[in-house]
Structure formats: C-alpha cells, structure tokens
Design a protein around this motif. Sequence first.
Motif, PDB file in Angstrom:
ATOM      1  N   TYR A  18      15.767 -69.690 -60.813  1.00  0.00           N
ATOM      2  CA  TYR A  18      16.843 -69.453 -59.842  1.00  0.00           C
ATOM      3  C   TYR A  18      16.956 -67.964 -59.525  1.00  0.00           C
ATOM      4  CZ  TYR A  18      21.602 -68.673 -58.209  1.00  0.00           C
ATOM      5  OH  TYR A  18      22.692 -68.247 -57.510  1.00  0.00           O
ATOM      6  N   LYS A  19      16.985 -67.132 -60.586  1.00  0.00           N
ATOM      7  CA  LYS A  19      17.106 -65.685 -60.377  1.00  0.00           C
ATOM      8  C   LYS A  19      15.891 -65.129 -59.635  1.00  0.00           C
ATOM      9  CE  LYS A  19      19.914 -64.977 -64.538  1.00  0.00           C
ATOM     10  NZ  LYS A  19      19.957 -64.363 -65.896  1.00  0.00           N
ATOM     11  N   ILE A  20      14.707 -65.595 -60.040  1.00  0.00           N
ATOM     12  CA  ILE A  20      13.480 -65.104 -59.408  1.00  0.00           C
ATOM     13  C   ILE A  20      13.436 -65.495 -57.939  1.00  0.00           C
ATOM     14  CG2 ILE A  20      10.960 -65.378 -59.358  1.00  0.00           C
ATOM     15  CD1 ILE A  20      11.124 -65.682 -62.432  1.00  0.00           C
ATOM     16  N   SER A  21      13.752 -66.752 -57.642  1.00  0.00           N
ATOM     17  CA  SER A  21      13.659 -67.230 -56.258  1.00  0.00           C
ATOM     18  C   SER A  21      14.670 -66.523 -55.363  1.00  0.00           C
ATOM     19  CB  SER A  21      13.871 -68.746 -56.204  1.00  0.00           C
ATOM     20  OG  SER A  21      15.159 -69.093 -56.652  1.00  0.00           O
ATOM     21  N   LYS A  22      15.853 -66.225 -55.933  1.00  0.00           N
ATOM     22  CA  LYS A  22      16.863 -65.524 -55.144  1.00  0.00           C
ATOM     23  C   LYS A  22      16.398 -64.107 -54.812  1.00  0.00           C
ATOM     24  CE  LYS A  22      21.851 -65.083 -54.938  1.00  0.00           C
ATOM     25  NZ  LYS A  22      23.106 -65.174 -55.677  1.00  0.00           N
ATOM     26  N   GLY A  23      15.836 -63.419 -55.838  1.00  0.00           N
ATOM     27  CA  GLY A  23      15.296 -62.091 -55.590  1.00  0.00           C
ATOM     28  C   GLY A  23      14.131 -62.124 -54.623  1.00  0.00           C
ATOM     29  N   LEU A  24      13.300 -63.161 -54.729  1.00  0.00           N
ATOM     30  CA  LEU A  24      12.147 -63.310 -53.840  1.00  0.00           C
ATOM     31  C   LEU A  24      12.594 -63.473 -52.398  1.00  0.00           C
ATOM     32  CD1 LEU A  24       9.059 -63.603 -53.645  1.00  0.00           C
ATOM     33  CD2 LEU A  24       9.353 -66.054 -54.015  1.00  0.00           C
ATOM     34  N   GLN A  25      13.662 -64.245 -52.181  1.00  0.00           N
ATOM     35  CA  GLN A  25      14.166 -64.445 -50.819  1.00  0.00           C
ATOM     36  C   GLN A  25      14.739 -63.148 -50.249  1.00  0.00           C
ATOM     37  OE1 GLN A  25      16.744 -67.750 -51.600  1.00  0.00           O
ATOM     38  NE2 GLN A  25      14.992 -69.006 -52.162  1.00  0.00           N
ATOM     39  N   ASP A  26      15.427 -62.358 -51.100  1.00  0.00           N
ATOM     40  CA  ASP A  26      15.948 -61.067 -50.640  1.00  0.00           C
ATOM     41  C   ASP A  26      14.809 -60.126 -50.257  1.00  0.00           C
ATOM     42  OD1 ASP A  26      18.632 -61.672 -50.882  1.00  0.00           O
ATOM     43  OD2 ASP A  26      18.749 -61.014 -52.962  1.00  0.00           O
TER      44      ASP A  26
ATOM     45  N   THR B 167      10.447 -58.763 -44.027  1.00  0.00           N
ATOM     46  CA  THR B 167      10.484 -59.222 -42.635  1.00  0.00           C
ATOM     47  C   THR B 167      11.151 -58.181 -41.747  1.00  0.00           C
ATOM     48  OG1 THR B 167      10.645 -61.513 -43.430  1.00  0.00           O
ATOM     49  CG2 THR B 167      11.167 -61.131 -41.121  1.00  0.00           C
ATOM     50  N   SER B 168      12.184 -57.503 -42.269  1.00  0.00           N
ATOM     51  CA  SER B 168      12.867 -56.448 -41.515  1.00  0.00           C
ATOM     52  C   SER B 168      11.914 -55.294 -41.213  1.00  0.00           C
ATOM     53  CB  SER B 168      14.072 -55.926 -42.305  1.00  0.00           C
ATOM     54  OG  SER B 168      15.043 -56.917 -42.451  1.00  0.00           O
ATOM     55  N   VAL B 169      11.102 -54.909 -42.215  1.00  0.00           N
ATOM     56  CA  VAL B 169      10.129 -53.830 -42.000  1.00  0.00           C
ATOM     57  C   VAL B 169       9.125 -54.228 -40.921  1.00  0.00           C
ATOM     58  CG1 VAL B 169       8.257 -52.512 -43.068  1.00  0.00           C
ATOM     59  CG2 VAL B 169      10.367 -52.904 -44.334  1.00  0.00           C
TER      60      VAL B 169
ATOM     61  N   SER C  25      14.765 -64.058 -41.346  1.00  0.00           N
ATOM     62  CA  SER C  25      14.384 -64.693 -42.614  1.00  0.00           C
ATOM     63  C   SER C  25      15.283 -65.877 -42.936  1.00  0.00           C
ATOM     64  CB  SER C  25      14.436 -63.666 -43.746  1.00  0.00           C
ATOM     65  OG  SER C  25      13.979 -64.217 -44.953  1.00  0.00           O
ATOM     66  N   ARG C  26      16.575 -65.748 -42.623  1.00  0.00           N
ATOM     67  CA  ARG C  26      17.483 -66.883 -42.839  1.00  0.00           C
ATOM     68  C   ARG C  26      17.014 -68.092 -42.024  1.00  0.00           C
ATOM     69  NH1 ARG C  26      19.325 -63.288 -45.655  1.00  0.00           N
ATOM     70  NH2 ARG C  26      17.633 -64.216 -46.820  1.00  0.00           N
ATOM     71  N   MET C  27      16.597 -67.807 -40.785  1.00  0.00           N
ATOM     72  CA  MET C  27      16.251 -68.875 -39.848  1.00  0.00           C
ATOM     73  C   MET C  27      14.908 -69.509 -40.174  1.00  0.00           C
ATOM     74  SD  MET C  27      17.488 -70.303 -37.106  1.00  0.00           S
ATOM     75  CE  MET C  27      16.903 -71.421 -35.830  1.00  0.00           C
ATOM     76  N   THR C  28      13.975 -68.737 -40.695  1.00  0.00           N
ATOM     77  CA  THR C  28      12.614 -69.250 -40.915  1.00  0.00           C
ATOM     78  C   THR C  28      12.324 -69.503 -42.389  1.00  0.00           C
ATOM     79  OG1 THR C  28      11.802 -66.962 -40.913  1.00  0.00           O
ATOM     80  CG2 THR C  28      11.707 -68.170 -38.835  1.00  0.00           C
ATOM     81  N   ASN C  29      12.395 -68.450 -43.212  1.00  0.00           N
ATOM     82  CA  ASN C  29      11.995 -68.593 -44.615  1.00  0.00           C
ATOM     83  C   ASN C  29      12.944 -69.472 -45.423  1.00  0.00           C
ATOM     84  OD1 ASN C  29       9.859 -66.842 -44.095  1.00  0.00           O
ATOM     85  ND2 ASN C  29      11.028 -65.040 -44.623  1.00  0.00           N
ATOM     86  N   ASP C  30      14.257 -69.226 -45.276  1.00  0.00           N
ATOM     87  CA  ASP C  30      15.210 -69.987 -46.090  1.00  0.00           C
ATOM     88  C   ASP C  30      15.252 -71.459 -45.692  1.00  0.00           C
ATOM     89  OD1 ASP C  30      15.717 -67.644 -47.330  1.00  0.00           O
ATOM     90  OD2 ASP C  30      17.745 -67.365 -46.597  1.00  0.00           O
ATOM     91  N   THR C  31      15.226 -71.724 -44.391  1.00  0.00           N
ATOM     92  CA  THR C  31      15.185 -73.132 -43.979  1.00  0.00           C
ATOM     93  C   THR C  31      13.853 -73.759 -44.377  1.00  0.00           C
ATOM     94  OG1 THR C  31      14.426 -72.466 -41.769  1.00  0.00           O
ATOM     95  CG2 THR C  31      16.782 -72.847 -42.053  1.00  0.00           C
TER      96      THR C  31
END
Length: 584
Positions: free
Chosen positions: A189-197, A203-205, A125-131
């Motif tokens: 900001y809070k929503i987007s951070k929670g959304l990324q988590d 993605t892990s599942v 997710s760091r590599m795909t979604n966050d970028t």
Amino acid sequence: MTQETSPSTAGWKPFVRLILQTKPSKTLLALALSLNLVTTLSGLVIPLLTKHVVDNFSLANLNAVQMAGIGLAFIAQAVTAGISTYLLSRIGQQIVSNLRHRLWQKLLKLPVSYYDEHQTGETISRMTNDTGVLKGLITEHSANFFTGIISIVGSLVMLFYLDWKMTLLLLIAIPLASAVLVPLGRQMYKISKGLQDETADFTSVLTRVLSEIRLVKASNAETREFENGSSGILKLLRYGIREGKVQAGIAPVMSFVMMLMFVLIIGYGGLRVSSGALTAGALVAFLLYLFQIVLPTTQITQFFTQFQKAKGATERIIETLEAEEESVLGLPLERADLPIVLEGVSFAYKGGEAVLKQVTFTAEPGKVTAIVGPSGSGKTTLFSLLERFYSPTGGTIKLGEVPIDRYALPSWRSRIGYVSQESPLVEGTIRENISYGLDREVTPEELDRAAQMAYADEFIGQLPGGYETEVGERGLKLSGGQRQRIAIARALLRDPQILMLDEATSSLDSKSEIVVQQALHNLMRGRTTLVIAHRLSTVIDADRIVFVEKGTVTGVGTHDELFASHPLYREFASQQLRLQDRPS
C-alpha cells in the motif's frame, strides 16, 4: 505530495463507494454471479463423481453414465466460466469508463484556482494512471476474485463433508499465510501510493518539457531537463524494485503454504486410508478439492496485492472528485450594456500577498476603458476577476447595481469576448478555432463575415486548405498576427457586449499591428471595452484611462487629464511617445 493516509482509513469502503457511484449494471452483475455459481457447482460435482469411479474402479464396473456426467460437468464448467469472466470484465470496463467520464466532467468544472495549485501532469495522471490501476483491478482480477471466493467456500463445504478432521488440518495454513501476507500488504500500500505520486510528478515533467520543447532547445536546456527526467525515472525504478521485492516475498510464502498443505494431506490422508477410516476415492476427491482451493487462493492473493495499489489511486480520485467546483447557478444575464463598477476590490492569491488593493473605478457602457501601469501591478489579475476565474477577497464588482457573482457563470461569460496577448488556439482547423465554444452551428456566411471584420479572410484564402487548414498544437503553424486575427474573429462571432483586450498587440511587428488594430477597431465598436496596454500609443484615445501601481489605482481620467495631473503617467507617456517618434 499529498499527506499519507493510514491503510486503516483507506480500506474497502471508499473503493466500494466509488465503484457504486458509477452505477454498474445490476442485471449483468447478477447474471455473471449466477454463472459463477454454476461454474463452481460444476467443479464441485467432478471430484464426487471421480470418487465413485476410483472406489469402484475396474473395467467391468466402468459406468458410461458416470463418465458422461464427468464430461458434461467439465463442459458446463468451461462454458459458464468463460461467459461469466467476459461479463465481469465487461462490467469492469463500463465502471472504469463511467468513472473516467465523471472525472473528466469534474476536471472541466473545477475553477482556475484548482489548476494553480495542481500541476497539469499530476491532473493528467489522475485521469490516466490512477484510473488505469482501478481498471486493472476490476477487469483483470475481480472476475478471479469472485470465482475464487465461491470455489473456495464450496470446496471447503465438500471437504468438511468428506473428512472434517483433515479439513481442520488444512485451516492451519490460514494464520501462517496471514502472518506474512498482512505486513506485506501494508508495505505494498505504501509503495503503490508513493509510486503513484512519483508517476504524477514524472508526468508533470514530461508535460512541461514537451509542451515547451522550443524553449528547451533555444535555451540549450536539454542537459538540465535530461537530468530532471532521469531523476524521476530513477525514483520510479526504486519504487518498482521495492514493489518487486514485496511481490517476490508473497509468491514463495504462498508456494510454501500450499506445498505444506499437500504434504500434510497426503501423509495424514494415507494413514487414514491404510486404517480404513477413509477410502482411496475419498482421498483423491479431497486432493481434487484442494486443487480447487489452491489456484483461487493464489488469484485472490494477487487481487489483494492489486487492491493495495488501487487504494492509493482511489484516494487520489476521490480527492479530485470532492474538490469544490465553480458555481454555475444564478440569474440569467439579459443585458450587459450597463456600467461595470469596481468598489474597493482587493485580491490575494492563496498564501500570497495582496495583488490588488481597494481598486475602485467604473467602465462606462459602449466606451473604452484602458488599464495601464508598470508590469506586475495587477492588471491581468483584474481581468481574471472580471472573467470570474477568481473571486475578490474584498470589495465588489457590479454590473449596474447587481454584483456579477449573482449571475449564472455560463450566462456571464457568454457576454464577454476575451482577446489575450497569447491568443491561444486549440489543435484543429481554423474553422473549429473561430467557432470554438459556440453551442450552435455556424453558417459559412457568419464565418466569412467574422473573418473579414478581423482582417483574417485574406491570409485564410491564401492557405491551401482555407478554413480547413490545421493550425497545429497551440496554433504554432500560424504567425502571431494570424493567431491574433483568428482570436478576434472568434470574439466577433460570439458578438459579446463586453470586450476585454489583454496586451492584444504587444507581441506583433508594426505591419501586423496595423492590421490587428484595424480588426480591433471593428471589434470594439458599440461594446463596453476594457484594454490592458503597455504601449500608451494604443490607448491614448481611450474614453478613460485607469493607472494602476502595485495593485492600487492612483489615477483615473483621459490622456490629457492624467498627463497634466499624474507625474508617473506623464513620465510613462513622455518616455514611450519619445521612443515612438525616434527614427529607426
């Protein structure tokens, strides 16, 4: 989840610093901003020319030069805006590409312990979604942001020039909009951070379930995994709805403020025109400049909304980029045909109990040292320490008289051949798997020799594609024995001086085991070999056997010596050899 950071500590600086570290092209950026300036200046000229046309409007007074000037200004604005937008988008794409290269390089340099503490899906997710979030901000919104800033500043200057009183009236809208948009920005900001988590967790599942789909189906676990996935989907839905609410709040506020400005300007401007303090052309120009503020303001608002999302992504990416890497520096390993000495080696995984306790023994060069004992006694962990996936929490591992952590990591690992029980293969051809990890071109003769010594040439030759046969994901198109022989061929091709075999035949049928044992015999010849084995029949002839119980060495010797002196080893050996002799 990672501990939440306040918006004040996650502002512009980390984002800007991260972008600058990608070294964007200064030449292209300067050209794009220069064209942006030309775009704005062209746009600023149009209302002034329109003002003169309106103030002197009549068929007799139409000036061809003025009309041509307006036309040229429109063309210049369109052309320069298109080119500058393309250049800024291209710069953004290069920034994100460089960031992904940097992140990918970092992920390959991180130690195994990092992946123990972070789920695979989270890392993906760091590599795909966050970028991807950063890419959206830079390529889709940054061009409008820069253009909008220049347009707004230029238009305000011209508005003050036309009528400073009406311009001051316009500025009332700024505190009105800020009073609503700033709190909404914090919420975003809070929503987007929670959304990324939650996206990382989901993605892990997906990664876990889809990579082990055979286990899922064989265990009738589809219903359970559907519920796990549905839970993640519902969490993403809730965050998406909350995000929609915030965006729904931003749009009406901006619309209200803009309409309020137009009503005030038209009303107040009409009074000034009727009193003679302002010409009709000036009022038309004022409204045109106002249009040049309204659209960029909306675009800038979208930029800041996206930026709130990007702040959370930036934190996660920086957290990964700042994680401690494996140290690859050290001495070159020139010869590995020396004793491997373990002196009081202890180890515990982070936050766990000790897995190994004061382990001491020596593996002599060119000989076979077998490590046996009950399951869970720390044998595979011991191999992980020898591979330097982890460092001992106590004691020292030496090669001769030199601690192994003094050697450069690539140099150390290049001397080790590792054949595990699972024999992992990468998706690709048999040729690619046998030569995997080598930084040189492998000749057909070398490939054939390694395959022959691994007893893999026979089944490879029977495959329609030979060495070019695709093995499938994790080698699932091949049998367990075939995968093992390819792993042995890979180790042979590396020509290691140290060989580590971790349960290399435990999962094979008797026929495959005989062939693999013959291949292993070829592989072990003349090498320092350490073997983990549950079945003592495979290591009875080892030069030395190390018996490990609950992370502690309780006996070292040959089979005969341990059988005579070690009660638990004698019990192990008696049970296994009796079972082996029992008729099937």
